[in-house]
Design a protein around this motif. Sequence first.
Motif, PDB file in Angstrom:
ATOM      1  N   ARG A   1       0.821  -1.214   0.000  1.00 23.37           N
ATOM      2  CA  ARG A   1       0.000   0.000   0.000  1.00 23.37           C
ATOM      3  C   ARG A   1       0.850   1.256   0.000  1.00 23.37           C
ATOM      4  O   ARG A   1       1.959   1.281   0.520  1.00 23.37           O
ATOM      5  N   LEU A   2       0.254   2.291  -0.572  1.00 23.58           N
ATOM      6  CA  LEU A   2       0.777   3.641  -0.428  1.00 23.58           C
ATOM      7  C   LEU A   2      -0.120   4.389   0.555  1.00 23.58           C
ATOM      8  O   LEU A   2      -1.342   4.215   0.530  1.00 23.58           O
ATOM      9  N   THR A   3       0.477   5.199   1.382  1.00 22.60           N
ATOM     10  CA  THR A   3      -0.300   5.945   2.368  1.00 22.60           C
ATOM     11  C   THR A   3      -0.034   7.434   2.192  1.00 22.60           C
ATOM     12  O   THR A   3       1.120   7.855   2.048  1.00 22.60           O
ATOM     13  N   PRO A   4      -1.091   8.249   2.190  1.00 21.53           N
ATOM     14  CA  PRO A   4      -0.906   9.699   2.068  1.00 21.53           C
ATOM     15  C   PRO A   4      -0.039  10.249   3.198  1.00 21.53           C
ATOM     16  O   PRO A   4       0.021   9.686   4.293  1.00 21.53           O
ATOM     17  N   GLU A   5       0.640  11.336   2.883  1.00 23.55           N
ATOM     18  CA  GLU A   5       1.452  12.068   3.853  1.00 23.55           C
ATOM     19  C   GLU A   5       2.729  11.329   4.259  1.00 23.55           C
ATOM     20  O   GLU A   5       3.442  11.777   5.154  1.00 23.55           O
ATOM     21  N   THR A   6       3.009  10.191   3.620  1.00 24.71           N
ATOM     22  CA  THR A   6       4.254   9.486   3.900  1.00 24.71           C
ATOM     23  C   THR A   6       5.225   9.734   2.752  1.00 24.71           C
ATOM     24  O   THR A   6       4.859   9.536   1.597  1.00 24.71           O
ATOM     25  N   PRO A   7       6.440  10.171   3.012  1.00 21.20           N
ATOM     26  CA  PRO A   7       7.387  10.448   1.929  1.00 21.20           C
ATOM     27  C   PRO A   7       7.627   9.209   1.066  1.00 21.20           C
ATOM     28  O   PRO A   7       7.698   8.085   1.583  1.00 21.20           O
ATOM     29  N   TRP A   8       7.748   9.453  -0.240  1.00 19.39           N
ATOM     30  CA  TRP A   8       7.978   8.321  -1.154  1.00 19.39           C
ATOM     31  C   TRP A   8       9.215   7.519  -0.749  1.00 19.39           C
ATOM     32  O   TRP A   8       9.243   6.291  -0.904  1.00 19.39           O
ATOM     33  N   ALA A   9      10.231   8.189  -0.259  1.00 18.81           N
ATOM     34  CA  ALA A   9      11.459   7.483   0.098  1.00 18.81           C
ATOM     35  C   ALA A   9      11.229   6.437   1.181  1.00 18.81           C
ATOM     36  O   ALA A   9      11.974   5.452   1.270  1.00 18.81           O
ATOM     37  N   GLU A  10      10.193   6.627   2.007  1.00 15.34           N
ATOM     38  CA  GLU A  10       9.883   5.646   3.044  1.00 15.34           C
ATOM     39  C   GLU A  10       9.033   4.495   2.505  1.00 15.34           C
ATOM     40  O   GLU A  10       8.988   3.426   3.121  1.00 15.34           O
TER      41      GLU A  10
END
Length: 277
Positions: free
Chosen positions: A93-102
């Motif tokens: 999953r991708l989660t909003p507000e989380t930097p792409w690098a993480e």
Amino acid sequence: MSRIALVTGANQGLGFALAEGLAQRMSPGDIVYLTGRDLDRVRAAASRVEAPTAEVRPAVLDVSDSESIIALAAELRDRHDGVDIVFSNAAARLTPETPWAELIGPFVDTNNLGTTRMLRAIAPILRPGGRLLVVASDFGTLRSLPGHLHDRFDTGAMSLDDVDAVITGWRDAVLDSTAAAEGWPDWINIPSKVGQVAAVRVLARERRAGDLAAGTFIAAVCPGLVDTDASRPWFDNMNQAQSPAQAAKALLDLALSPVRPETYGELVQFGVVRPWK
């Protein structure tokens, strides 16, 4: 001979709907392997399947672990002499507000390297007349990328190793903050989906003649917008989204219908090919 099906990422959402739909539409004596990373969760999911006709077997499969895939492929080969229907659906999953690098490390490891691990391990045990479908999206065509990046996905000449190299190179560019300068889209789902479809196209190119002669089918599939816990945070209005069961129907129809040669190796949405270029 009984048919054997395998669905990855099948604990919930679209993956569960695909496993449930196969269990309902396949025949007595057939087997659906409902898989995920956690045994308790796949057992619980298997128990929720309503009105199955085929047997549902929970099994542990972690697509980020090559040994996990190889072990299950060996089990399917030794126990059943192969597999007939595969939905490679597992996704991080991708989660909003989380930097792409993480996010990008596990995202690429599951969605992209997980896909190519599945293709390498499962395609060799796909029985004649089988179906191998990778769940992608309509982002997965070259029109989603700037033109100067198109040559990096020359699926007429690439190997699966080449696809992995392009995708891990993009991942590393995101990690070292050079991806924007190279012209990669900011939304990391786009290159990831292009990489998934590219991998399918490469495998299909290598197998096309034999597969079409045997009635075997390999493709990427686009389910459209699906209302799931993974997609909901990214959209303000999900009124037009399908339920997982609704989205699964077109994919199941494709898996259970005769092969249409023009769809082989392509990205297919609601039975229609989404052009690569």
